[in-house]
Write a protein that holds these residues in place. Structure first.
Motif, PDB file in Angstrom:
ATOM      1  N   PRO A  55      27.225 -30.153 -13.991  1.00 31.18           N
ATOM      2  CA  PRO A  55      25.897 -30.223 -13.365  1.00 31.18           C
ATOM      3  C   PRO A  55      24.976 -29.074 -13.776  1.00 31.18           C
ATOM      4  O   PRO A  55      23.754 -29.249 -13.828  1.00 31.18           O
ATOM      5  CB  PRO A  55      26.193 -30.175 -11.858  1.00 31.18           C
ATOM      6  N   VAL A  56      25.564 -27.909 -14.082  1.00 32.59           N
ATOM      7  CA  VAL A  56      24.736 -26.775 -14.512  1.00 32.59           C
ATOM      8  C   VAL A  56      24.065 -27.093 -15.848  1.00 32.59           C
ATOM      9  O   VAL A  56      22.889 -26.807 -16.070  1.00 32.59           O
ATOM     10  CB  VAL A  56      25.582 -25.489 -14.630  1.00 32.59           C
ATOM     11  N   ILE A  57      24.829 -27.723 -16.722  1.00 39.68           N
ATOM     12  CA  ILE A  57      24.287 -28.090 -18.039  1.00 39.68           C
ATOM     13  C   ILE A  57      23.265 -29.214 -17.904  1.00 39.68           C
ATOM     14  O   ILE A  57      22.224 -29.210 -18.557  1.00 39.68           O
ATOM     15  CB  ILE A  57      25.434 -28.443 -19.000  1.00 39.68           C
ATOM     16  N   GLN A  58      23.541 -30.155 -17.016  1.00 39.27           N
ATOM     17  CA  GLN A  58      22.562 -31.222 -16.770  1.00 39.27           C
ATOM     18  C   GLN A  58      21.240 -30.630 -16.304  1.00 39.27           C
ATOM     19  O   GLN A  58      20.168 -31.026 -16.751  1.00 39.27           O
ATOM     20  CB  GLN A  58      23.096 -32.189 -15.716  1.00 39.27           C
ATOM     21  N   LEU A  99      14.603 -28.287 -19.547  1.00 37.03           N
ATOM     22  CA  LEU A  99      14.015 -28.233 -20.885  1.00 37.03           C
ATOM     23  C   LEU A  99      13.161 -29.456 -21.182  1.00 37.03           C
ATOM     24  O   LEU A  99      12.002 -29.331 -21.574  1.00 37.03           O
ATOM     25  CB  LEU A  99      15.115 -28.128 -21.954  1.00 37.03           C
ATOM     26  N   VAL A 100      13.720 -30.635 -21.014  1.00 37.23           N
ATOM     27  CA  VAL A 100      13.037 -31.839 -21.505  1.00 37.23           C
ATOM     28  C   VAL A 100      12.289 -32.605 -20.416  1.00 37.23           C
ATOM     29  O   VAL A 100      11.497 -33.488 -20.727  1.00 37.23           O
ATOM     30  CB  VAL A 100      14.023 -32.808 -22.212  1.00 37.23           C
ATOM     31  N   ARG A 148      10.402 -38.766 -29.124  1.00 43.28           N
ATOM     32  CA  ARG A 148      10.071 -37.727 -30.102  1.00 43.28           C
ATOM     33  C   ARG A 148       9.821 -36.387 -29.422  1.00 43.28           C
ATOM     34  O   ARG A 148      10.239 -35.345 -29.915  1.00 43.28           O
ATOM     35  CB  ARG A 148       8.823 -38.129 -30.897  1.00 43.28           C
ATOM     36  N   ARG A 149       9.144 -36.444 -28.301  1.00 44.42           N
ATOM     37  CA  ARG A 149       8.852 -35.222 -27.569  1.00 44.42           C
ATOM     38  C   ARG A 149      10.158 -34.536 -27.145  1.00 44.42           C
ATOM     39  O   ARG A 149      10.342 -33.333 -27.331  1.00 44.42           O
ATOM     40  CB  ARG A 149       8.013 -35.549 -26.336  1.00 44.42           C
ATOM     41  N   ALA A 150      11.074 -35.335 -26.590  1.00 44.42           N
ATOM     42  CA  ALA A 150      12.359 -34.775 -26.142  1.00 44.42           C
ATOM     43  C   ALA A 150      13.134 -34.196 -27.330  1.00 44.42           C
ATOM     44  O   ALA A 150      13.685 -33.093 -27.245  1.00 44.42           O
ATOM     45  CB  ALA A 150      13.178 -35.851 -25.434  1.00 44.42           C
ATOM     46  N   LEU A 151      13.159 -34.936 -28.423  1.00 44.02           N
ATOM     47  CA  LEU A 151      13.884 -34.462 -29.609  1.00 44.02           C
ATOM     48  C   LEU A 151      13.294 -33.152 -30.115  1.00 44.02           C
ATOM     49  O   LEU A 151      14.020 -32.241 -30.503  1.00 44.02           O
ATOM     50  CB  LEU A 151      13.830 -35.521 -30.721  1.00 44.02           C
ATOM     51  N   PHE A 152      11.981 -33.065 -30.077  1.00 46.33           N
ATOM     52  CA  PHE A 152      11.338 -31.849 -30.583  1.00 46.33           C
ATOM     53  C   PHE A 152      11.666 -30.641 -29.704  1.00 46.33           C
ATOM     54  O   PHE A 152      11.913 -29.546 -30.200  1.00 46.33           O
ATOM     55  CB  PHE A 152       9.825 -32.046 -30.695  1.00 46.33           C
ATOM     56  N   VAL A 164      17.187 -39.158 -23.131  1.00 42.27           N
ATOM     57  CA  VAL A 164      17.482 -38.779 -24.515  1.00 42.27           C
ATOM     58  C   VAL A 164      18.496 -37.635 -24.537  1.00 42.27           C
ATOM     59  O   VAL A 164      19.511 -37.691 -25.233  1.00 42.27           O
ATOM     60  CB  VAL A 164      16.197 -38.332 -25.256  1.00 42.27           C
ATOM     61  N   ALA A 165      18.212 -36.606 -23.736  1.00 43.59           N
ATOM     62  CA  ALA A 165      19.058 -35.410 -23.756  1.00 43.59           C
ATOM     63  C   ALA A 165      20.441 -35.674 -23.177  1.00 43.59           C
ATOM     64  O   ALA A 165      21.421 -35.060 -23.597  1.00 43.59           O
ATOM     65  CB  ALA A 165      18.380 -34.287 -22.992  1.00 43.59           C
TER      66      ALA A 165
END
Ligand code: ZN
Length: 182
Positions: free
Chosen positions: A10-13, A19-20, A53-57, A27-28
């Protein structure tokens, strides 16, 4: 899906979500094995291409994804093949927690080393020196400034610092040096 074990944390989630954002989270949170194009992802996840695209960037900017470009011989179109690079997430998280811990320690010190005065009307806070300069009157409304108790704030910071130290496995013996070096 790749990095399944990491993504169960959950911390990583939460880190990825910060971030995104909510639109980028699908996407993430579901990186495919191997390479994928933005269009494939959009179709698979039922998302707008721009959101993908936004998330990937964002992932790319944070060293969590890389891409290589392929040019179609006939059309000249460029295709971006994306790879998710999540291996460094635990390390990144840890150094972020160290930074947060340093900042909290510094802030706590500041709160403890200073005396504060408050304007009850404007909710403005002044350090002792400032308050004295203003003759202990609020420069905005002229109200009398009153001493402000900040021990609850300091307590809250101490609790958070303790939590972070536990998460980072910092014991009393390793203490301050390691924290400031990080
Ligand atoms: Zn005031």
């Amino acid at each position: 899906m790749a990095f399944e074990e990491l993504l169960n944390d959950p911390v990583i989630q939460k880190y990825l979500h910060e971030l995104v954002g909510p639109t980028g989270m699908p996407v993430a949170a579901a990186p495919p094995d191997g390479e994928v194009t933005d269009e494939e992802l959009a179709e698979e996840l039922g998302l707008e291409l721009n959101d993908v695209r936004r998330a990937l960037f964002i992932l790319y900017e944070n060293d969590l994804a890389s891409y290589r470009r392929l040019r179609d011989e006939d059309s000249g179109w460029l295709t971006y093949l994306w790879t998710f690079e999540y291996d460094s997430i635990p390390e990144q998280l840890e150094s972020e927690m160290h930074r947060l811990l340093d900042a909290l320690n510094e802030r706590k010190q500041y709160e403890q080393d200073n005396e504060f005065y408050l304007c009850g009307q404007c909710q403005l806070r002044f350090e002792f020196g400032e308050a004295m300069e203003f003759g202990f009157e609020c420069p905005q409304c002229g109200s009398q400034l009153e001493t402000m108790e900040n021990s609850r704030l300091v307590d809250a910071m101490e609790r958070r610092i303790e939590e972070l130290r536990e998460e980072l496995n910092i014991t009393d013996e390793t203490d301050a040096d390691e924290v400031t070096d990080a």
